[in-house]
Design a protein around this motif. Structure first.
Motif, PDB file in Angstrom:
ATOM      1  N   ALA A 159      28.020  66.631  74.325  1.00 27.69           N
ATOM      2  CA  ALA A 159      28.471  67.109  75.626  1.00 27.69           C
ATOM      3  C   ALA A 159      28.568  65.924  76.571  1.00 27.69           C
ATOM      4  O   ALA A 159      27.750  65.000  76.513  1.00 27.69           O
ATOM      5  CB  ALA A 159      27.505  68.154  76.179  1.00 27.69           C
TER       6      ALA A 159
ATOM      7  N   THR B  65      27.160  72.017  83.428  1.00 27.06           N
ATOM      8  CA  THR B  65      28.472  72.136  84.036  1.00 27.06           C
ATOM      9  C   THR B  65      28.314  72.497  85.508  1.00 27.06           C
ATOM     10  O   THR B  65      27.285  73.049  85.918  1.00 27.06           O
ATOM     11  CB  THR B  65      29.312  73.226  83.346  1.00 27.06           C
TER      12      THR B  65
ATOM     13  N   LYS C 252      20.116  73.774  75.094  1.00 29.21           N
ATOM     14  CA  LYS C 252      20.819  73.161  73.972  1.00 29.21           C
ATOM     15  C   LYS C 252      21.917  72.220  74.459  1.00 29.21           C
ATOM     16  O   LYS C 252      22.195  71.209  73.829  1.00 29.21           O
ATOM     17  CB  LYS C 252      21.397  74.232  73.051  1.00 29.21           C
ATOM     18  N   ARG C 253      22.524  72.529  75.601  1.00 23.93           N
ATOM     19  CA  ARG C 253      23.539  71.630  76.155  1.00 23.93           C
ATOM     20  C   ARG C 253      22.913  70.280  76.526  1.00 23.93           C
ATOM     21  O   ARG C 253      23.531  69.235  76.368  1.00 23.93           O
ATOM     22  CB  ARG C 253      24.231  72.244  77.353  1.00 23.93           C
TER      23      ARG C 253
ATOM     24  N   LYS D 210      22.721  68.324  73.439  1.00 29.38           N
ATOM     25  CA  LYS D 210      24.046  67.825  73.072  1.00 29.38           C
ATOM     26  C   LYS D 210      24.430  66.627  73.937  1.00 29.38           C
ATOM     27  O   LYS D 210      25.034  65.671  73.453  1.00 29.38           O
ATOM     28  CB  LYS D 210      25.089  68.932  73.228  1.00 29.38           C
ATOM     29  N   TYR D 211      24.069  66.681  75.208  1.00 29.25           N
ATOM     30  CA  TYR D 211      24.337  65.552  76.109  1.00 29.25           C
ATOM     31  C   TYR D 211      23.557  64.321  75.657  1.00 29.25           C
ATOM     32  O   TYR D 211      24.093  63.214  75.618  1.00 29.25           O
ATOM     33  CB  TYR D 211      23.959  65.935  77.537  1.00 29.25           C
TER      34      TYR D 211
END
Length: 126
Positions: free
Chosen positions: A7, A12, A71-72, A75-76
């Protein structure tokens, strides 16, 4: 998570986490494990400090939306493993700080939020 796509940001701009009373419950042990692991990183990774604090607020009753947000972050982190700060020998070392505050802006508990950014020369360091 090893084969997941990276990510570009830890969260976001449209992400609004709240209690999500109607959301699907997730494994509380797994969620605690992710948050606890991420807490170790905030000393050296200031870029994830805010979102980890937000996700940490929901440890007593995590929902699917909170799990997706956590989870983001992972991913980042996967996409930023090789990022470093570089300073040239002749670069300026003037420290400039900015701060911002939002009084009672949190939708969940009406707490105030604040943030700072600090530049060393022309590089953002915190």
């Amino acid at each position: 998570m090893e084969s997941c796509s990276a990510a570009s940001t830890p969260m976001t701009s449209s992400m609004k986490l709240d209690k999500d009373e109607d959301g699907q419950s997730v494994d509380i042990i797994a969620y605690h494990g992710i948050i606890r692991s991420l807490l170790y990183l905030i000393a050296s990774r200031q870029d994830i400090l805010f979102i980890i604090g937000v996700c940490g607020r929901f440890q007593d009753n995590p929902k699917q939306s909170h799990y997706v947000a956590a989870k983001r972050i992972l991913k980042y982190l996967k996409g930023t493993q090789n990022m470093r700060l570089w300073y040239l020998k002749d670069s300026s070392f003037n420290l400039i700080s900015y701060s911002d505050e939002d009084y009672a802006g949190c939708n969940v508990d009406r707490k105030s939020t604040s943030g700072i950014c600090q530049f060393l020369g022309d590089r953002l360091v915190s």
